[in-house]
Design a protein around this motif. Structure first.
Motif, PDB file in Angstrom:
ATOM      1  N   ILE A 102       0.855  -1.186   0.000  1.00 51.25           N
ATOM      2  CA  ILE A 102       0.000   0.000   0.000  1.00 51.25           C
ATOM      3  C   ILE A 102       0.891   1.236   0.000  1.00 51.25           C
ATOM      4  CG2 ILE A 102      -1.644   1.345   1.368  1.00 51.25           C
ATOM      5  CD1 ILE A 102      -2.908  -1.233   2.281  1.00 51.25           C
ATOM      6  N   SER A 103       0.556   2.200  -0.845  1.00 54.15           N
ATOM      7  CA  SER A 103       1.343   3.435  -0.952  1.00 54.15           C
ATOM      8  C   SER A 103       1.329   4.184   0.372  1.00 54.15           C
ATOM      9  CB  SER A 103       0.776   4.329  -2.054  1.00 54.15           C
ATOM     10  OG  SER A 103       0.770   3.655  -3.292  1.00 54.15           O
ATOM     11  N   GLN A 104       2.509   4.572   0.833  1.00 58.84           N
ATOM     12  CA  GLN A 104       2.627   5.267   2.109  1.00 58.84           C
ATOM     13  C   GLN A 104       2.895   6.761   1.953  1.00 58.84           C
ATOM     14  OE1 GLN A 104       1.931   3.766   5.009  1.00 58.84           O
ATOM     15  NE2 GLN A 104       1.518   1.901   3.833  1.00 58.84           N
ATOM     16  N   VAL A 105       2.981   7.228   0.719  1.00 55.68           N
ATOM     17  CA  VAL A 105       3.279   8.635   0.471  1.00 55.68           C
ATOM     18  C   VAL A 105       2.025   9.355  -0.005  1.00 55.68           C
ATOM     19  CG1 VAL A 105       4.732  10.268  -0.781  1.00 55.68           C
ATOM     20  CG2 VAL A 105       5.630   8.009  -0.182  1.00 55.68           C
ATOM     21  N   ASP A 106       1.738  10.501   0.591  1.00 50.97           N
ATOM     22  CA  ASP A 106       0.646  11.364   0.143  1.00 50.97           C
ATOM     23  C   ASP A 106       1.255  12.595  -0.524  1.00 50.97           C
ATOM     24  OD1 ASP A 106      -1.025   9.564   1.362  1.00 50.97           O
ATOM     25  OD2 ASP A 106      -1.432  10.815   3.117  1.00 50.97           O
ATOM     26  N   TYR A 107       0.613  13.059  -1.588  1.00 55.14           N
ATOM     27  CA  TYR A 107       1.116  14.200  -2.338  1.00 55.14           C
ATOM     28  C   TYR A 107       0.138  15.374  -2.230  1.00 55.14           C
ATOM     29  CZ  TYR A 107       4.203  10.717  -4.452  1.00 55.14           C
ATOM     30  OH  TYR A 107       5.130   9.708  -4.655  1.00 55.14           O
ATOM     31  N   PHE A 108       0.591  16.457  -1.596  1.00 56.55           N
ATOM     32  CA  PHE A 108      -0.186  17.693  -1.530  1.00 56.55           C
ATOM     33  C   PHE A 108       0.342  18.632  -2.611  1.00 56.55           C
ATOM     34  CE2 PHE A 108      -0.787  15.976   2.679  1.00 56.55           C
ATOM     35  CZ  PHE A 108      -2.054  16.372   3.064  1.00 56.55           C
ATOM     36  N   PHE A 109      -0.547  19.095  -3.471  1.00 55.37           N
ATOM     37  CA  PHE A 109      -0.161  20.020  -4.536  1.00 55.37           C
ATOM     38  C   PHE A 109      -0.894  21.336  -4.332  1.00 55.37           C
ATOM     39  CE2 PHE A 109      -1.244  21.643  -8.904  1.00 55.37           C
ATOM     40  CZ  PHE A 109       0.021  22.146  -9.195  1.00 55.37           C
ATOM     41  N   PHE A 110      -0.139  22.438  -4.373  1.00 57.45           N
ATOM     42  CA  PHE A 110      -0.708  23.777  -4.227  1.00 57.45           C
ATOM     43  C   PHE A 110      -0.438  24.538  -5.518  1.00 57.45           C
ATOM     44  CE2 PHE A 110       0.264  22.148  -0.024  1.00 57.45           C
ATOM     45  CZ  PHE A 110      -0.934  22.359   0.652  1.00 57.45           C
ATOM     46  N   ALA A 111      -1.482  24.699  -6.324  1.00 59.61           N
ATOM     47  CA  ALA A 111      -1.337  25.241  -7.677  1.00 59.61           C
ATOM     48  C   ALA A 111      -0.833  26.681  -7.682  1.00 59.61           C
ATOM     49  CB  ALA A 111      -2.672  25.138  -8.418  1.00 59.61           C
ATOM     50  N   ASN A 112      -1.433  27.540  -6.882  1.00 57.97           N
ATOM     51  CA  ASN A 112      -1.057  28.963  -6.894  1.00 57.97           C
ATOM     52  C   ASN A 112       0.391  29.176  -6.466  1.00 57.97           C
ATOM     53  OD1 ASN A 112      -3.652  29.534  -7.700  1.00 57.97           O
ATOM     54  ND2 ASN A 112      -4.366  30.136  -5.661  1.00 57.97           N
ATOM     55  N   GLU A 113       0.830  28.416  -5.479  1.00 52.96           N
ATOM     56  CA  GLU A 113       2.205  28.539  -4.979  1.00 52.96           C
ATOM     57  C   GLU A 113       3.173  27.677  -5.784  1.00 52.96           C
ATOM     58  OE1 GLU A 113      -0.426  27.719  -3.278  1.00 52.96           O
ATOM     59  OE2 GLU A 113      -0.744  29.145  -1.645  1.00 52.96           O
ATOM     60  N   HIS A 114       2.628  26.815  -6.649  1.00 51.07           N
ATOM     61  CA  HIS A 114       3.404  25.889  -7.482  1.00 51.07           C
ATOM     62  C   HIS A 114       4.396  25.086  -6.621  1.00 51.07           C
ATOM     63  CE1 HIS A 114       4.480  24.285 -11.341  1.00 51.07           C
ATOM     64  NE2 HIS A 114       5.766  24.489 -11.105  1.00 51.07           N
TER      65      HIS A 114
END
Length: 307
Positions: A102-114
């Motif tokens: 099971i994947s243990q990494v979460d990816y948070f992406f913030f578009a405005n701040e790139h």
């Protein structure tokens, strides 16, 4: 054990919460992730149910299977803590019946701040902030529908693979599965040209006002109760936000901690508990299916870049 303790303490020095405003969750997108990790066994790809929660600016991509597994672990812990109340010692044993990784990494992406913030849990939550990589998408005229969602084709070379993505301009989010983002619409489906890595669309749900009201009352996020250092990943509420009191670290320091964990999992867990002021012991056992074999990874999702 001493080395592990020193590593844990060094990482704990950097504890802080990222100054990132929460974003309202507007939609949840489900994907079926498929990856041929071992090219000698192409008929046995790794599969996992994944989830993308997105808002106007922020999104988080995580494992739906991990959310369900964490809920089960939380239940086990709560039952054992309740049974051992007043004993002075907490001997927690967690049994995982998962037969697949099971994947243990979460990816948070913030578009405005790139920017991209990855979150990994090694007893504590660790956050690594990095600039989001710019993907040079080439938008084509081809169109296709996925469950009634009209999409347009885009292609790009990224992380050693030639990617094909289908995005929906009618759903104006710049996010997508994994590290794929930056198109003028939600990435509904994506795969590399060899179809060794695929993110297949499995459904989309809007976050309703009724859910938001329930979450404000604590009815949806009630599972996220921290007990002996374990916290359920529950992204099913009304906001997309980084975990509170996480440890801000660097990629280099996180790799050192992971190396220590892999060398001595039991000692690492014990050191983490001690660093968090928790007395007692921790034992974990994983029940695997008879005859299951660890898959060799000779085809990672990120390949060396072409020169």
């Amino acid at each position: 054990m001493k080395r592990i303790s020193l590593s844990c303490c060094a990482a704990m020095i950097a504890i802080s919460t990222f100054a990132q405003n929460p974003d309202k969750a507007l939609a949840r997108v489900r994907y079926t992730f498929s990856h041929i990790e071992d090219t000698t066994q192409r008929d046995k790809p790794r599969t996992e149910n994944m989830l993308l929660i997105t808002g106007n600016n922020a999104s988080v991509y995580t494992s739906y299977d991990k959310i369900n597994q964490s809920a089960n672990m939380q239940k086990q812990i709560q039952e054992q803590v309740k049974a051992q109340a007043g004993s002075g010692m907490q001997n927690i044993k967690i049994e995982s019946r998962s037969t697949k990784p099971i994947s243990q990494v979460d990816y948070f992406f913030f578009a405005n701040e790139h920017k991209m913030i990855t979150k990994e849990r090694l007893f504590n939550n660790y956050l690594v902030e990095e600039p989001a990589e710019t993907i040079n998408w080439k938008i084509a005229k081809d169109t296709m529908s996925f469950s009634g969602i009209h999409c347009q084709k885009a292609t790009a070379y990224f992380k050693g693979r030639n990617w094909i993505a289908w995005f929906a301009t009618e759903i104006p989010f710049q996010s997508g599965p994994w590290k794929l983002n930056g198109l003028p619409g939600l990435i509904v489906e994506a795969y590399d040209e060899k179809k060794e890595v695929q993110f297949q669309f499995a459904g989309l749900d809007k976050v309703t006002e009724a859910e938001t009201v329930k979450d404000e009352k604590g009815e949806l996020s009630g599972m996220s109760i921290k007990i002996v250092g374990l916290e359920t990943d529950n992204y099913l509420g009304s906001e997309i936000k980084l975990p509170a009191n996480a440890i801000k670290t660097t990629r280099k320091e996180l790799d050192k901690l992971k190396e220590a964990r892999d060398k001595d999992p039991q000692g690492f867990m014990q050191a983490q508990m001690a660093a968090n002021g928790i007395n007692g012991s921790f034992k974990s056992s994983t029940v695997r299916a008879p005859g299951s074999v660890k898959i060799a990874i000779n085809n990672p999702i990120e390949l060396p870049e072409k020169k």
